[in-house]
Design a protein around this motif. Structure first.
Motif, PDB file in Angstrom:
ATOM      1  N   GLN A  31      20.122  78.061   9.812  1.00  0.00           N
ATOM      2  CA  GLN A  31      19.952  76.634   9.537  1.00  0.00           C
ATOM      3  C   GLN A  31      19.986  76.289   8.059  1.00  0.00           C
ATOM      4  N   ARG A  32      19.502  77.195   7.230  1.00  0.00           N
ATOM      5  CA  ARG A  32      19.458  76.935   5.787  1.00  0.00           C
ATOM      6  C   ARG A  32      20.122  78.114   5.072  1.00  0.00           C
ATOM      7  N   VAL A  33      21.352  77.913   4.678  1.00  0.00           N
ATOM      8  CA  VAL A  33      22.151  78.979   4.071  1.00  0.00           C
ATOM      9  C   VAL A  33      22.297  78.708   2.578  1.00  0.00           C
ATOM     10  N   LEU A  34      21.992  79.702   1.777  1.00  0.00           N
ATOM     11  CA  LEU A  34      22.185  79.611   0.328  1.00  0.00           C
ATOM     12  C   LEU A  34      23.294  80.571  -0.065  1.00  0.00           C
ATOM     13  N   VAL A  35      24.378  80.019  -0.604  1.00  0.00           N
ATOM     14  CA  VAL A  35      25.481  80.834  -1.097  1.00  0.00           C
ATOM     15  C   VAL A  35      25.381  80.902  -2.616  1.00  0.00           C
ATOM     16  N   LEU A  36      25.206  82.084  -3.141  1.00  0.00           N
ATOM     17  CA  LEU A  36      25.178  82.315  -4.585  1.00  0.00           C
ATOM     18  C   LEU A  36      26.566  82.789  -4.999  1.00  0.00           C
ATOM     19  N   THR A  37      27.137  82.145  -6.007  1.00  0.00           N
ATOM     20  CA  THR A  37      28.499  82.459  -6.400  1.00  0.00           C
ATOM     21  C   THR A  37      28.727  81.978  -7.834  1.00  0.00           C
ATOM     22  N   VAL A  38      29.988  81.850  -8.220  1.00  0.00           N
ATOM     23  CA  VAL A  38      30.362  81.282  -9.521  1.00  0.00           C
ATOM     24  C   VAL A  38      31.310  80.122  -9.274  1.00  0.00           C
ATOM     25  N   ASP A  39      31.469  79.280 -10.277  1.00  0.00           N
ATOM     26  CA  ASP A  39      32.200  78.030 -10.110  1.00  0.00           C
ATOM     27  C   ASP A  39      33.621  78.232  -9.587  1.00  0.00           C
ATOM     28  N   ILE A  40      34.323  79.239 -10.098  1.00  0.00           N
ATOM     29  CA  ILE A  40      35.723  79.407  -9.717  1.00  0.00           C
ATOM     30  C   ILE A  40      35.890  79.887  -8.280  1.00  0.00           C
ATOM     31  N   LEU A  41      34.785  80.263  -7.629  1.00  0.00           N
ATOM     32  CA  LEU A  41      34.864  80.730  -6.245  1.00  0.00           C
ATOM     33  C   LEU A  41      34.348  79.708  -5.240  1.00  0.00           C
ATOM     34  N   ASP A  58      26.152  77.925  -8.081  1.00  0.00           N
ATOM     35  CA  ASP A  58      27.226  78.665  -8.746  1.00  0.00           C
ATOM     36  C   ASP A  58      26.975  78.924 -10.230  1.00  0.00           C
ATOM     37  N   ASP A  59      25.710  78.942 -10.636  1.00  0.00           N
ATOM     38  CA  ASP A  59      25.386  79.147 -12.048  1.00  0.00           C
ATOM     39  C   ASP A  59      24.915  80.581 -12.298  1.00  0.00           C
ATOM     40  N   ILE A  60      25.708  81.545 -11.863  1.00  0.00           N
ATOM     41  CA  ILE A  60      25.385  82.954 -12.093  1.00  0.00           C
ATOM     42  C   ILE A  60      26.268  83.469 -13.222  1.00  0.00           C
ATOM     43  N   PRO A  61      25.717  83.839 -14.369  1.00  0.00           N
ATOM     44  CA  PRO A  61      26.532  84.304 -15.503  1.00  0.00           C
ATOM     45  C   PRO A  61      27.030  85.727 -15.287  1.00  0.00           C
ATOM     46  N   PRO A  62      28.017  86.172 -16.071  1.00  0.00           N
ATOM     47  CA  PRO A  62      28.575  87.515 -15.898  1.00  0.00           C
ATOM     48  C   PRO A  62      27.573  88.642 -16.102  1.00  0.00           C
ATOM     49  N   GLU A  63      26.667  88.509 -17.040  1.00  0.00           N
ATOM     50  CA  GLU A  63      25.638  89.529 -17.275  1.00  0.00           C
ATOM     51  C   GLU A  63      24.278  88.840 -17.131  1.00  0.00           C
ATOM     52  N   PRO A  64      23.796  88.622 -15.908  1.00  0.00           N
ATOM     53  CA  PRO A  64      22.609  87.787 -15.708  1.00  0.00           C
ATOM     54  C   PRO A  64      21.344  88.397 -16.303  1.00  0.00           C
TER      55      PRO A  64
END
Length: 371
Positions: A31-41, A58-64
């Motif tokens: 029911q509540r799905v969170l997709v973590l990604t980056v803007d280009i995806l 989509d605010d995950i940086p390359p080296e978090p």
């Protein structure tokens, strides 16, 4: 074979072109799905076929770092997801693993650094790589940078293993050639460093051999033709095998030396490993001559003994894929190298795995050779 090891893998693994379409059916009535990604995806999220309410962050940086993790935890804490999906490279998948066990704030990041300190899983977890390099989808470890010290912090727990991992080569078709090369070398480095490790194990050696062999067969093809489905799938499998190697054995000096290049120069992890790989492979050759010879053979390189030969062959392999192998061209100066050497040398969880002891002076000499 006399050392006990444990291998953790995803509960379910989907492999093949178009396999990302299985995610929606697997997710079912979440029911509540969170997709973590980056803007280009972002445009790839629709291909998952998810039902219910889907939130995309989509605010995950390359080296978090820990601050990036905190922002993702804030989003998850408000949503209270019953399913978390990490769609992206290793950084995205590592953050997804951590969010899946920390979003209720019952534990903090500092509480769980190290092995087996996570109390429980809070959400179902699916990991969908869009590059072939880190193999994060295969294992139970996540890395995040300390924003104050710039040191890498590692968390390891079976609670961070994926319920579903999807290896769909079509998701990697758009990855640029330079990124394909660097991430592919990272996958190879995982296998090679586990293979030559003092903690090496016969079973993990088998995965390492398969992974290195796949890199030798398919990486150049994937670089030259990004839409080569067979090559892309071969590299995703190589990356997955490398991820398995990380669990019970892990990497060694190569990754320890690469980490300061990521945190200090903000180089992508794959590129940092590519710059270091030939030098550490050659450094370790005297203590692992037979396995080093196997590595050269798997990669289709000329046989030969001695550190200079190994370094030249491995360097030529990486450079032939289009990687700029001069550290100085990526922003490093000779004045940086001593402090980076001290930092890398202090990463004992990796350096202590290396088959040949490496002093701070020797680390600095490798950086100078790479400069």
């Amino acid at each position: 074979m006399n050392r006990h090891i444990t291998i953790n893998q995803p509960a379910r693994l989907e492999i093949g072109a178009g396999s990302v379409a299985t995610v929606g059916a697997w997710a079912g009535d979440a029911q509540r799905v969170l997709v973590l990604t980056v803007d280009i995806l972002r445009d790839k999220v629709a291909s998952l076929g998810l039902r219910g309410a889907v939130t995309v962050y989509d605010d995950i940086p390359p080296e978090p770092d820990d601050r990036a993790l905190e922002r993702a935890l804030d989003v998850a804490g408000e949503l209270k997801p019953d399913l978390i999906i990490g769609l992206g490279g290793g950084s995205v998948m590592d953050i997804a693993k951590l969010v899946a066990v920390l979003w209720d704030r019952g534990q903090s990041l500092t509480d769980v650094i190290g092995p087996n300190k996570v109390a429980k899983r809070l959400s179902r977890l699916a990991l969908i790589p869009t590059t072939a390099g880190t193999g994060s989808e295969a294992g139970i470890r996540a890395l995040v940078t300390n924003s104050e010290t710039q040191a890498k912090m590692a968390v390891e727990s079976p609670f961070m293993g994926a319920d579903l991992a999807v290896l769909d080569p079509e998701l990697t078709f758009s990855v640029p050639a330079a990124v394909t090369a660097a991430t592919g070398i990272d996958a190879m480095a995982h296998c090679v460093e586990a293979f030559t490790n003092i903690r090496a194990h016969d079973m993990i050696d088998s995965y390492a051999r398969m992974g290195i062999g796949l890199v030798g067969k398919y990486l150049r093809r994937a670089v030259e033709n990004g839409s080569d489905t067979e090559a892309r799938e071969g590299m995703m499998l190589a990356s997955y095998y490398g991820g398995i190697c990380l669990g019970p054995v892990n990497t060694a000096a190569g990754h320890a030396l690469a980490y300061p290049l990521g945190t200090r120069l903000h180089l992508p992890h794959g590129l940092a490993n590519a710059l270091i790989f030939p030098h550490v492979l050659a450094f370790n050759q005297p203590d692992r001559p037979e396995k080093t010879a196997e590595v050269l053979s798997f990669l289709g390189l000329k046989a030969g003994a001695g550190t200079e030969h190994v370094s030249a062959e491995a360097h030529a392999f990486c450079a032939s894929l289009g990687v700029d192998m001069k550290l100085g061209n990526h922003g490093a100066t000779e004045g940086d190298l001593r402090s980076w050497a001290e930092e890398a040398h202090a990463i004992r969880r990796l350096m202590d795995n290396n088959p040949r002891d490496m002093s701070i002076d020797q680390v600095e000499a490798i950086y100078k050779a790479a400069l």
